[in-house]
Design an enzyme around this catalytic site. Structure first.
Site, short mmCIF file in Angstrom:
data_model
loop_
_atom_site.label_atom_id
_atom_site.label_comp_id
_atom_site.label_asym_id
_atom_site.label_seq_id
_atom_site.Cartn_x
_atom_site.Cartn_y
_atom_site.Cartn_z
N GLY A 100 -6.84 3.54 -5.47
CA GLY A 100 -7.55 4.81 -5.34
C GLY A 100 -8.87 4.67 -4.61
O GLY A 100 -9.77 5.49 -4.78
N ARG A 101 -9.01 3.61 -3.79
CA ARG A 101 -10.23 3.46 -2.99
C ARG A 101 -10.38 4.61 -2.01
O ARG A 101 -9.41 5.12 -1.49
CB ARG A 101 -10.13 2.19 -2.13
CG ARG A 101 -10.45 0.89 -2.83
CD ARG A 101 -10.67 -0.18 -1.78
NE ARG A 101 -10.65 -1.49 -2.38
CZ ARG A 101 -9.58 -2.27 -2.45
NH1 ARG A 101 -8.44 -1.85 -1.94
NH2 ARG A 101 -9.63 -3.46 -3.00
N HIS A 126 -10.74 6.00 1.47
CA HIS A 126 -10.36 5.43 2.77
C HIS A 126 -11.51 5.50 3.77
O HIS A 126 -12.37 6.38 3.70
CB HIS A 126 -9.17 6.19 3.35
CG HIS A 126 -7.88 5.84 2.69
ND1 HIS A 126 -6.67 6.38 3.06
CD2 HIS A 126 -7.60 4.99 1.67
CE1 HIS A 126 -5.72 5.88 2.30
NE2 HIS A 126 -6.25 5.04 1.45
N SER A 171 -5.01 2.68 4.59
CA SER A 171 -5.19 2.13 3.25
C SER A 171 -5.19 0.60 3.30
O SER A 171 -5.99 -0.07 2.65
CB SER A 171 -4.06 2.63 2.34
OG SER A 171 -4.18 2.08 1.06
N ARG A 215 5.43 5.40 2.28
CA ARG A 215 4.47 6.50 2.38
C ARG A 215 4.14 6.70 3.85
O ARG A 215 4.42 5.83 4.67
CB ARG A 215 3.26 6.17 1.51
CG ARG A 215 1.98 5.79 2.20
CD ARG A 215 1.00 5.16 1.24
NE ARG A 215 -0.21 5.96 1.11
CZ ARG A 215 -1.38 5.45 0.72
NH1 ARG A 215 -1.48 4.18 0.39
NH2 ARG A 215 -2.43 6.21 0.63
N LYS A 246 0.83 -1.22 0.00
CA LYS A 246 0.00 0.00 0.00
C LYS A 246 0.86 1.28 0.00
O LYS A 246 0.43 2.32 0.47
CB LYS A 246 -0.97 0.04 1.20
CG LYS A 246 -1.86 -1.16 1.35
CD LYS A 246 -2.58 -1.57 0.08
CE LYS A 246 -3.62 -0.59 -0.40
NZ LYS A 246 -4.22 -0.99 -1.69
N GLY A 247 2.07 1.17 -0.55
CA GLY A 247 2.94 2.35 -0.62
C GLY A 247 2.93 2.99 -2.00
O GLY A 247 3.20 4.18 -2.14
N GLY A 248 2.62 2.18 -3.02
CA GLY A 248 2.68 2.66 -4.40
C GLY A 248 3.55 1.77 -5.28
O GLY A 248 4.02 2.18 -6.33
N THR A 249 3.74 0.51 -4.84
CA THR A 249 4.64 -0.39 -5.57
C THR A 249 4.11 -0.75 -6.95
O THR A 249 4.87 -0.85 -7.91
CB THR A 249 4.89 -1.69 -4.78
OG1 THR A 249 3.64 -2.34 -4.53
CG2 THR A 249 5.59 -1.40 -3.45
#
Length: 272
Positions: free
Chosen positions: A236-237, A239, A118, A110, A29-32
């Site tokens: 992009g859910r 939160h 997230s 993040r 959930k960091g952007g991997t």
């Protein structure tokens, strides 16, 4: 001349399956996924689309099994894979080092509070009956005792996990990507990733547009088609709403870990 009977149709695929020279090792959930999708636009990079989980769950299958999963590459190309759970797997640094001490490692980080929310939001979408975020976060809320055994909390203690990696790899072989800057300045962050991998800066501003609905950047066109490419529905859910007091308590909890992390990597991510 006609091909011999029984031969496969079409040209033989060029290249060789090689073990990865770079691995996106974290964090969940960091952007991997964004980093992987963005970097694979580069002609000198070939990436495995799925997470092989070799160094955490499938190590017993052996390196040849792992190699067999990889895309074919030419001599000029780099093979990349991503499995975000490696960063928090105790054995992963030693196992990767044993494969190749020259492996380049990418860690997408993040704000740990946002990351935890997230993470919880993703779990909740699959298991709607799990306890509340607050209930899982604290062992004793009135005393402010955070439950560090809960994975969503534990992953964000970056300084703790990093220690295991630094026993095997120098900092010069680990590149940290800011998950926040990946959204606000994807070309800038990906420029640094390309420099780290030792490849030409091919991915630039012209590759991105900002998708207002999703709230993050998308590629103007993907590797395989001329169509714009955004990450899947799960990215992009919205939160879950969390009590601001809980967020404040978590900020206090993470602060010393964040400071230690900034000092260790020589980079201030400005999560305070």
């Amino acid at each position: 001349p006609a091909p011999p009977a029984g031969s496969a149709p079409g040209p033989a695929r060029p290249g060789t399956k090689r073990l990865p020279r770079a691995i996106v090792v974290g964090v969940k959930k960091g952007g991997t996924r964004a980093v992987l999708e963005f970097i694979r636009v580069h002609p000198d990079v070939r990436a495995l689309g799925t997470e092989p989980h070799f160094f955490d769950r499938n190590y017993h299958r052996g390196l040849e099994w792992y190699r067999s999963l990889m895309p074919r590459t030419l001599d000029s190309q780099i093979t990349v894979e991503k499995t975000p759970s490696y960063f928090v797997t105790k054995e992963a640094p030693r196992r990767i080092f044993n494969m190749s001490r020259d492996t380049k490692l990418i860690v997408v980080v993040r704000n740990p509070v946002t990351r935890a929310i997230s993470d919880y939001t993703q779990t909740l979408s699959k298991k709607p009956d799990i306890p509340t975020f607050e209930g899982l976060t604290f062992r004793n809320r009135s005393l402010g005792l955070v439950d560090t055994s809960w994975n969503a909390i534990r992953i964000g203690m970056y300084a703790v996990h990093l220690e295991s990696w630094l026993q095997y790899f120098p900092l010069s072989q680990i590149h940290f990507v800011s998950g926040e800057k990946l959204i606000t300045d994807p070309a800038g962050e990906m420029g640094k990733v390309q420099d780290f991998l030792g490849i030409k800066r091919v991915i630039t501003d012209k590759h991105f547009y900002f998708n207002k609905t999703k709230g993050f950047p998308c590629l103007k066109k993907s590797e395989s088609s001329g169509l714009p490419r955004c990450l899947g529905k799960s990215k992009g859910r919205t939160h879950v709403q969390i009590d601001p007091e809980v967020i404040e308590q978590l900020r206090d909890f993470y602060r010393p870990y964040n400071i230690k992390f900034y000092e260790t990597v020589g980079q201030d991510f400005r999560w305070e």
